[in-house]
Motif scaffolding. Structure first.
Motif, mmCIF file in Angstrom:
data_model
loop_
_atom_site.group_PDB
_atom_site.id
_atom_site.type_symbol
_atom_site.label_atom_id
_atom_site.label_comp_id
_atom_site.label_asym_id
_atom_site.label_seq_id
_atom_site.Cartn_x
_atom_site.Cartn_y
_atom_site.Cartn_z
ATOM 1 N N LYS A 19 61.551 131.527 43.873
ATOM 2 C CA LYS A 19 60.154 131.126 43.826
ATOM 3 C C LYS A 19 59.566 131.318 42.430
ATOM 4 C CE LYS A 19 59.105 132.257 48.662
ATOM 5 N NZ LYS A 19 58.246 133.063 49.553
ATOM 6 N N LYS A 20 58.637 130.470 42.100
ATOM 7 C CA LYS A 20 57.887 130.632 40.856
ATOM 8 C C LYS A 20 56.764 131.638 41.083
ATOM 9 C CE LYS A 20 58.783 125.871 39.377
ATOM 10 N NZ LYS A 20 58.172 124.572 38.994
ATOM 11 N N THR A 21 56.355 132.293 40.011
ATOM 12 C CA THR A 21 55.285 133.281 40.096
ATOM 13 C C THR A 21 54.113 132.820 39.242
ATOM 14 O OG1 THR A 21 56.817 135.104 40.466
ATOM 15 C CG2 THR A 21 54.638 135.671 39.636
ATOM 16 N N TYR A 22 52.921 132.797 39.850
ATOM 17 C CA TYR A 22 51.711 132.379 39.156
ATOM 18 C C TYR A 22 50.718 133.532 39.122
ATOM 19 C CZ TYR A 22 53.519 127.619 39.601
ATOM 20 O OH TYR A 22 54.298 126.488 39.516
ATOM 21 N N VAL A 23 50.317 133.918 37.921
ATOM 22 C CA VAL A 23 49.305 134.954 37.733
ATOM 23 C C VAL A 23 47.967 134.249 37.510
ATOM 24 C CG1 VAL A 23 48.574 136.918 36.343
ATOM 25 C CG2 VAL A 23 51.021 136.483 36.713
ATOM 26 N N LEU A 24 46.976 134.513 38.370
ATOM 27 C CA LEU A 24 45.713 133.788 38.320
ATOM 28 C C LEU A 24 44.653 134.554 37.557
ATOM 29 C CD1 LEU A 24 45.364 132.298 41.926
ATOM 30 C CD2 LEU A 24 46.770 131.542 39.998
ATOM 31 N N ALA A 139 51.324 139.150 33.188
ATOM 32 C CA ALA A 139 52.293 138.049 33.115
ATOM 33 C C ALA A 139 53.457 138.408 32.191
ATOM 34 C CB ALA A 139 51.589 136.781 32.633
ATOM 35 N N LEU A 140 53.173 139.105 31.075
ATOM 36 C CA LEU A 140 54.233 139.501 30.155
ATOM 37 C C LEU A 140 55.201 140.468 30.825
ATOM 38 C CD1 LEU A 140 52.146 139.986 26.877
ATOM 39 C CD2 LEU A 140 53.837 138.186 27.315
ATOM 40 N N ARG A 141 54.676 141.441 31.588
ATOM 41 C CA ARG A 141 55.537 142.406 32.278
ATOM 42 C C ARG A 141 56.402 141.736 33.334
ATOM 43 N NH1 ARG A 141 54.885 147.903 31.344
ATOM 44 N NH2 ARG A 141 54.120 148.048 29.211
ATOM 45 N N LEU A 142 55.802 140.810 34.095
ATOM 46 C CA LEU A 142 56.565 140.107 35.129
ATOM 47 C C LEU A 142 57.651 139.244 34.501
ATOM 48 C CD1 LEU A 142 53.688 139.066 37.553
ATOM 49 C CD2 LEU A 142 55.414 140.829 37.942
ATOM 50 N N GLN A 143 57.331 138.631 33.383
ATOM 51 C CA GLN A 143 58.312 137.807 32.681
ATOM 52 C C GLN A 143 59.477 138.665 32.178
ATOM 53 O OE1 GLN A 143 57.399 134.411 29.724
ATOM 54 N NE2 GLN A 143 57.749 136.179 28.396
ATOM 55 N N ALA A 144 59.170 139.841 31.646
ATOM 56 C CA ALA A 144 60.213 140.720 31.118
ATOM 57 C C ALA A 144 61.078 141.305 32.226
ATOM 58 C CB ALA A 144 59.573 141.845 30.306
ATOM 59 N N ALA A 145 60.477 141.491 33.417
ATOM 60 C CA ALA A 145 61.224 142.100 34.522
ATOM 61 C C ALA A 145 62.250 141.154 35.117
ATOM 62 C CB ALA A 145 60.253 142.555 35.614
ATOM 63 N N ALA A 146 62.039 139.856 34.928
ATOM 64 C CA ALA A 146 62.975 138.873 35.496
ATOM 65 C C ALA A 146 63.058 137.696 34.542
ATOM 66 C CB ALA A 146 62.503 138.430 36.872
ATOM 67 N N GLU A 147 63.933 137.792 33.561
ATOM 68 C CA GLU A 147 63.992 136.815 32.483
ATOM 69 C C GLU A 147 64.360 135.413 32.964
ATOM 70 O OE1 GLU A 147 66.620 138.316 29.559
ATOM 71 O OE2 GLU A 147 65.310 140.004 28.990
ATOM 72 N N ASP A 148 65.091 135.329 34.080
ATOM 73 C CA ASP A 148 65.523 134.018 34.563
ATOM 74 C C ASP A 148 64.522 133.365 35.514
ATOM 75 O OD1 ASP A 148 67.854 134.278 33.118
ATOM 76 O OD2 ASP A 148 68.925 135.250 34.776
ATOM 77 N N SER A 149 63.422 134.052 35.787
ATOM 78 C CA SER A 149 62.429 133.515 36.722
ATOM 79 C C SER A 149 61.291 132.824 35.976
ATOM 80 C CB SER A 149 61.864 134.637 37.599
ATOM 81 O OG SER A 149 62.869 135.169 38.430
ATOM 82 N N PHE A 150 60.606 131.961 36.697
ATOM 83 C CA PHE A 150 59.466 131.223 36.151
ATOM 84 C C PHE A 150 58.201 132.034 36.417
ATOM 85 C CE2 PHE A 150 55.917 128.320 36.440
ATOM 86 C CZ PHE A 150 56.112 127.409 35.415
ATOM 87 N N VAL A 151 57.588 132.554 35.363
ATOM 88 C CA VAL A 151 56.343 133.315 35.473
ATOM 89 C C VAL A 151 55.292 132.586 34.644
ATOM 90 C CG1 VAL A 151 55.168 135.495 35.041
ATOM 91 C CG2 VAL A 151 57.552 135.490 35.791
ATOM 92 N N CYS A 152 54.177 132.226 35.269
ATOM 93 C CA CYS A 152 53.168 131.396 34.607
ATOM 94 C C CYS A 152 51.781 131.998 34.771
ATOM 95 C CB CYS A 152 53.202 129.986 35.200
ATOM 96 S SG CYS A 152 51.993 128.860 34.477
ATOM 97 N N LEU A 153 51.037 132.054 33.680
ATOM 98 C CA LEU A 153 49.635 132.446 33.725
ATOM 99 C C LEU A 153 48.793 131.190 33.907
ATOM 100 C CD1 LEU A 153 47.260 134.459 33.307
ATOM 101 C CD2 LEU A 153 47.432 133.955 30.859
ATOM 102 N N VAL A 154 47.904 131.198 34.885
ATOM 103 C CA VAL A 154 47.028 130.054 35.148
ATOM 104 C C VAL A 154 45.601 130.456 34.811
ATOM 105 C CG1 VAL A 154 46.253 128.376 36.849
ATOM 106 C CG2 VAL A 154 48.561 129.318 36.998
ATOM 107 N N THR A 155 45.018 129.802 33.822
ATOM 108 C CA THR A 155 43.651 130.114 33.403
ATOM 109 C C THR A 155 42.974 128.862 32.883
ATOM 110 O OG1 THR A 155 42.276 131.407 31.870
ATOM 111 C CG2 THR A 155 44.489 130.819 31.120
#
Length: 478
Positions: A19-24, A139-155
């Motif tokens: 799953k992709k992760t979206y930080v709102l 978002a930076l921490r989530l991205q670093a915790a799982a480098e192969d996952s899609f982590v996106c900040l939505v603003t």
């Protein structure tokens, strides 16, 4: 005195899920309180800072944003109600419909206790934009915790998107759920111009008689993008309106150009064809909502006001004329201003007084005529912030400056329109003051595209600056 050890927040691992992760960001939930449900089966993360900002905003005097903040908070509470702290951090399933199924999951991230003793890029929270930095840090921490996952900040904050990318965040997006177009030039105009002769491209036509109206039935493929109440005209003086349609045919009512251009409302006649077509839509009893867009000086307000006076005082169609617009941030609560509600709204509705002066400028006593008309037509000035929860029956309603409203705000206003009423929505997409709204995400754009297929709605983009030659120069060159 002992000092408690510094708490350390470990991001939820994301490698086990595709799953992709979206930080709102907060502004996304204020723009659309239901945004949490817009990310399908993916993972939605709400930083604790966002909850704190919503909590602060929900008690503001600005009833528009405070209402949206409360709706967002209530939706979050409904989703996470009964979840344990561990479940809330890992992700709580967002309930969907019986058709769509679950809509992914929602988690809350305690960003206030993130520390800086790691190799992950970290933005300082000791400056003016500390809340923005805290959200970016999540978002930076989530991205670093799982480098192969899609982590996106939505603003919706452009500067925050730039800061996030500059800090090393790979995926940053604007909120796009409310964007119904890829290019504002594709916005429906309410009319289409045919090169040459329209009838030369029609292989078959059938004439029908419905009451006093003659309709021409033509194949749908002649105008495959047509919609109800759209005007069609060519270079040979032909003008028609799409009165209805089905899967195979369009039913056109041919209009008389001379009649269109000589239509009169309260002494006002159109100065170009687009104004004439707009007046025809306003005068159509089968249309409950008319949306008029166009540049400053194109006559939107004047036409809407003239028809309202004509319909009430000459036609007896409605019992009152309600003029409303959203007050700017400086007037978060008009209750602090002296006078009645109409007097409090006067500074932001001066344009209507200007147009009343135009309509009565030739009268012996202009001010006396305006006061008389205001009383006879029962003209009421309202703030949109105070219209929610009410119902307006047998009223002619004008919503001004709608380009700065979100789709959620416009929906809550239009849903207030009661029986035997007509609403006219006015706006200029080139003059948006809301920093989080663009022409593509404006509620006005959304309304035009969503209502064009509705049989009881009409839309019209009025071009041509008729205010003055100086206004035309300013609009085109400055």
């Amino acid at each position: 005195m002992s000092v408690s050890p510094k708490l350390r927040v470990e991001p939820t691992p994301l490698t086990s899920s595709p799953k992709k992760t979206y930080v709102l960001d907060t502004n996304v939930l204020l723009h659309d309180p239901n945004a949490i449900t817009a990310f399908n089966e993916h993972h939605v993360v709400i930083p604790m800072t966002v909850l704190e900002e919503l909590d602060d905003i929900k008690d503001r005097r600005d009833k528009t944003v405070s209402r949206e903040a409360r709706i967002a908070i209530n939706l979050i509470e409904k989703i996470v109600e009964g979840a344990t702290p561990a479940e809330l951090q890992a992700g709580v399933e967002i309930p969907g419909s019986s058709v769509s199924g679950p809509l992914g999951n929602l988690s809350v991230y305690a960003d206030q206790i993130i520390d800086d003793d790691s190799d992950v890029p970290f933005l300082s929270v000791k400056e003016a934009h500390s809340n923005d930095n805290r959200i970016i840090n999540v978002a930076l921490r989530l991205q670093a915790a799982a480098e192969d996952s899609f982590v996106c900040l939505v603003t919706k904050d452009i500067n925050m998107r730039i800061k996030a990318k500059g800090s090393g965040l790979l995926h940053v997006e604007d909120y796009r759920r409310d964007k119904v177009l890829d290019d504002i030039d594709l916005l429906a105009r309410g009319w289409t111009r045919i090169t040459g002769d329209f009838w030369s491209g029609v292989a078959e036509v059938e004439t029908l008689r419905e009451g006093d109206t003659t309709l021409y039935r033509v194949p749908r493929e002649v105008l495959p993008e047509a919609y109800p109440n759209q005007f069609i005209y060519d270079e040979q003086e032909f003008i028609a309106c799409v009165k209805r349609m089905d899967s195979e045919h369009l039913y056109l009512r041919v209009e008389d150009r001379h009649h269109l251009m000589n239509r009169q409302f309260w002494g006002l006649t159109p100065r170009n064809l687009e104004q004439a077509m707009a007046m025809a839509l306003l005068d159509d009893s089968n249309i409950d909502m008319t949306v008029l867009t166009g540049p400053a000086g194109s006559g939107k307000t004047l036409i809407a006001l003239a028809y309202g006076l004509h319909a009430i005082l000459e036609g007896g169609k409605y019992s009152k004329l309600i003029v409303a617009r959203s007050t700017p941030p400086i007037a978060e609560d008009i209750g602090f201003l002296p006078g009645t509600e109409e007097e409090k709204m006067a500074p932001w509705l001066a344009a209507f007084d200007d147009n009343l002066e135009i309509l009565h400028g030739a009268d012996e006593s202009t001010s006396g005529s305006i006061d008389y008309v205001k009383e006879r037509a029962n003209i009421q000035f309202k703030s949109l912030n105070f219209m929610r929860g009410r119902s307006f029956n047998n009223a002619y309603i004008i919503i001004d400056e709608a380009q700065g409203l979100t789709q959620f705000q416009l929906k809550s206003i239009i849903s207030r329109v009661g029986s035997d009423s007509k609403i006219v929505v006015l706006g200029n997409l080139a003059q948006i003051d809301n920093k989080y709204i663009s022409p593509l995400s404006s509620g006005l754009t959304y309304l035009v595209e969503k209502s064009k297929a509705y049989a009881h709605a009409g839309i019209m983009t009025i071009g041509g600056i008729v205010r003055s030659r100086l206004a035309a120069f300013a609009e085109e060159q400055l």
